[in-house]
Design an enzyme around this catalytic site. Structure first.
Site, mmCIF file in Angstrom:
data_model
loop_
_atom_site.group_PDB
_atom_site.id
_atom_site.type_symbol
_atom_site.label_atom_id
_atom_site.label_comp_id
_atom_site.label_asym_id
_atom_site.label_seq_id
_atom_site.Cartn_x
_atom_site.Cartn_y
_atom_site.Cartn_z
ATOM 1 C CE LYS A 92 -3.900 1.803 2.780
ATOM 2 N NZ LYS A 92 -4.762 1.477 3.960
ATOM 3 C CB SER A 169 -7.980 3.376 3.142
ATOM 4 O OG SER A 169 -7.068 2.830 4.094
ATOM 5 C CB SER A 193 -8.231 0.387 6.011
ATOM 6 O OG SER A 193 -8.917 1.572 6.306
#
Length: 501
Positions: A92, A169, A193
């Site tokens: 990420k 996210s 997330s």
């Protein structure tokens, strides 16, 4: 021979990480072929084809690093290798990566290149895994209604249905694994997330006990609740990666509180079974979507078929309002000082304060170009500039009284009901429709489909989500096992037993 066939006909895609390890070690496949295969998949469907838009940055040296690993193996073909040696992964874009942009999803940080890797990335690289690239995310790890959208990377789509998002996210991380862009993706989880994106893409994600995995080198959102983790295609793959990335880190004090060396994930899968286990079925979050409820009901039947005893548990109403009562106030107070501490580690060309960051974001917004921020996200940042501080009476009360009480209360409920785990649909609604797209088939009557996710976030307890079924529109639905603090290996083994593998 696997080496030729795998690269030619896609036989790499079904391989587990254990399969890859064996194939690399016996020479039937090379690291270069693995990396080339995933790069081919990325070229086909990241920015064209399905236009998943899961990867925002690629490591231009990945192929050469793979060739170097192959050359080392050729010199000593009988050597034993680390579990992930020669295997590619993605991370990420809020994980610091040496030599690669780490934007946190923000166009403001588009030129920020850290001088060292985040702890979790370093753990993988030390084990000779190969960083393939960085994944898109909701901007600065908060979605504000546009799940998987960032001003740096644009909108990530769900590979299972491109009219829907991949939640957030860690949207790009889940989408990358689901789209076969990589077998492993690092993500972060503050209020759901990792778990939400894994649930809606048919992948596996664990929010670990706070302290199992270091957060150092990860752009913070709220360190009371932030944790790093991983998204994989299977529970076995999850266990393999967790054994590599867990560990104590002097730069993250939370990791010093948990005896992570004693938590063994792959070993914990040996003999994994639901037989004789008591599972608490949480009844609070049903009723928002009939198809999701049907999958959850079928999952309960699977528990019983695999030998588990189930009991219904209605949690106190306070567990339904954890965002407004706990996560929201603490997150608003913590973001500014913690984000600014991170900004201070960057080079002088980057903003040093949240105020400077917001000012630059506002200028970008005024230009009305393709790198505009989600307006609600920008408003959220502006509001945080005026938010209360971490030494406010409200925040101190939440940290010192409310959160410990929640932990004690949840532990007591589990003990009183003699349950090994709590069980619920990870999200009580399907993935939402991509911003700007129309899809009348979306049904959700929940005020906040993440509500169940806040339980693990507020308590710091571990929760794993595993695939449980698929509903209309080819949309996956995940279910979660939640355990007590430190029971990470236990919930992973329960997820493994639930899936029957």
């Amino acid at each position: 021979m696997l080496a030729t066939a795998a690269h030619a006909d896609g036989a790499i895609d079904p391989l587990t990480l254990v399969d890859m390890r064996k194939a690399l070690d016996n020479g039937s496949i090379t690291s270069e072929q693995l990396v080339s295969h995933y790069l081919d998949n990325i070229r086909a469907n990241n920015r064209q084809g399905q236009n998943i838009n899961a990867l925002v940055t690629l490591n231009d040296n990945a192929l050469e690093q793979a060739r170097q690993w192959d050359a080392q193996r050729a010199k000593n073909p009988g050597a034993r290798h680390a579990p992930l040696a020669g295997i590619p992964f993605v991370a990420k874009d809020n994980f610091d990566s040496k030599g690669l942009v780490t934007s946190g999803g923000s166009y403001v940080l588009r030129t920020s290149v850290p001088g060292q890797d985040a702890f979790a990335i370093q753990q993988l690289i030390d084990g000779q895994a190969i960083l393939l690239g960085k994944t898109n995310m909701s901007e600065l790890a908060a979605s504000f209604g546009w799940f998987g959208y960032s001003s740096f990377g644009g909108q990530t789509l769900n590979p299972r249905n491109t009219r829907r998002d991949a939640s957030g996210s860690s949207s790009g991380s889940a989408a990358a694994v689901a789209a076969q862009f990589a077998p492993i993706a690092l993500g972060s989880d503050t209020s759901g997330s990792i778990r939400a994106p894994a649930s809606v893409t048919g992948t596996v994600g664990l929010r670990p006990s706070i302290g199992l995995i270091s957060r150092s080198g990860v752009i913070p959102l709220s360190l009371t609740f932030d944790t790093a983790g991983v998204i994989t295609r299977s529970v076995l793959d999850q266990a393999v990666v967790l054994d590599v990335i867990k560990g104590q880190d002097k730069n993250d004090a939370a990791t010093l509180d948990l005896a992570s060396a004693q938590i063994q994930f792959v070993r914990g899968l040996s003999g994994a079974s639901l037989k004789g286990k008591t599972i608490g079925i949480v009844s609070n979050f049903k009723g928002a979507n009939p198809e999701v409820d049907a999958v959850f009901q079928a999952a309960q039947q699977t528990l019983k078929e695999r030998g588990a005893h189930i009991v219904s548990i209605a949690l106190p109403k306070g567990f339904e309002s954890l965002w407004s009562d706990v996560l929201g106030p603490v997150g608003d107070a913590e973001f500014k000082p913690q984000f600014e501490r991170y900004l201070a580690t960057l080079d002088a060309s980057q903003p040093r304060t949240l105020e400077q960051f917001v000012e630059q974001a506002g200028k970008n917004q005024a230009q009305n170009n393709e790198h505009g921020m989600n307006p609600a996200r920008l408003s959220g940042l502006e509001a945080v500039l005026k938010a209360g501080t971490t030494d406010s009476p409200q925040v101190i009360s939440i940290l010192t009284r409310k959160i410990p009480q929640l932990r004690e209360q949840l532990s007591a409920i589990m003990k009183q009901n003699k349950v090994d785990s709590l069980f619920f649909a990870t999200l009580n609604c399907p993935p939402s429709v991509v911003h700007g797209v129309t899809d009348d088939s979306y049904v959700c009557t929940a005020g906040d489909t993440y509500a169940a996710s806040y339980i693990a976030s507020a308590t710091g307890f571990p929760e794993i989500t595993v695939p449980a079924g698929t509903i209309k529109g080819n949309l996956p639905v995940g279910v979660s096992f939640l355990g007590r603090y430190g029971e990470d290996a236990k919930v992973v083994s329960l997820g493994y037993a639930f899936l029957g593998r």
